[in-house]
Enzyme design. Structure first.
Site: not given
Ligand code: AMP
Length: 214
Positions: A13, A88, A127, A160, A171
């Site tokens: 996404k 989320r 990734r 990462r 996750r």
């Molecule tokens: P992402 O890069 O969007 O996969 O985000 C990486 C991590 O950041 C996630 O696994 C969460 O720990 C945190 N995170 C990002 N966006 C949110 C959100 N809207 N609510 C809570 N945690 C978030």
């Protein structure tokens, strides 16, 4: 045009969100990127967020909601924005609706990039993310020109912490429990669209353009 990207972590996404932002000239707002930038800068928010991120857990709603509410009122968002990784949880979605209602607006589309868990686990192991600018790659699907080095800024690209296999599993569990209910939430609002995220990136993007209009 105000767009939300939904989908499991690693569904692609983020890649689609960036392309949407380019094509429709609207800001790409990634809460994950905002947290990673804060971690890099060593801010208090970054330190708090990292504790959760490294465990594959969601950062608490109260740390996220205000951040996004403050961002979407900025001048560059007046023609819309694409949200990537937010909301989320249902409380985040409700807070977003409230913030938009105050501005007299509402979301236009929630696009679910649909990919099975098995497929996600395979993808995430490959990734890689740049330590410098945050650009993401995949060792098979989107390789860097020079192994281990970012095409854009020349910094090192790494797996990462939150893409490590045990964290990915966590996750995914968190995604199913807390984020997947948003699919019903936006379906009830009549703005949900789904695309098959297992197809090549360009085809997924073409499907999205078909939804949003050229
Ligand atoms: P992402 O890069 O969007 O996969 O985000 C990486 C991590 O950041 C996630 O696994 C969460 O720990 C945190 N995170 C990002 N966006 C949110 C959100 N809207 N609510 C809570 N945690 C978030």
């Amino acid at each position: 045009m105000k767009i939300i990207m939904l989908g499991a972590p690693g569904a692609g996404k983020g890649t689609q969100a960036k392309q949407i932002a380019d094509k429709y000239q609207i800001p790409h707002i990634s809460t994950g990127d905002i947290f990673r930038a804060n971690i890099k800068e060593g801010t208090e928010l970054g330190t708090k967020a990292k504790e959760y991120m490294d465990q594959g857990l969601l950062v608490p709603d109260e740390l996220v909601v205000e951040l996004v509410a403050d961002r979407i009122v900025k001048e560059d968002c007046k023609n819309g924005f694409v949200l990537d990784g937010f909301p989320r949880t249902i409380p985040q979605a409700e807070a977003l609706d409230e913030a938009l209602a105050k501005m007299g607006g509402k979301m236009d589309y929630a696009i679910d990039v649909d990919v099975s868990d098995e497929n996600i686990v395979n993808r995430m192991g490959g990734r890689r993310a740049c330590l410098g600018c945050g650009a993401t790659y995949h060792i098979v699907n989107i390789p860097t020109k020079v192994e281990g080095i970012c095409d854009k800024c020349g910094s090192e690209v790494v797996l990462r912490d939150d893409d490590k296999p045990e964290t990915v599993q966590k996750r995914l569990t968190v995604y199913h429990e807390q984020t997947q209910p948003l699919i019903d939430y936006y379906s009830q609002q009549g703005i949900l669209k789904s695309v098959d995220g297992t197809r090549p990136m360009e085809d997924v993007f073409a499907d999205i353009v078909g939804i949003l209009g050229a």
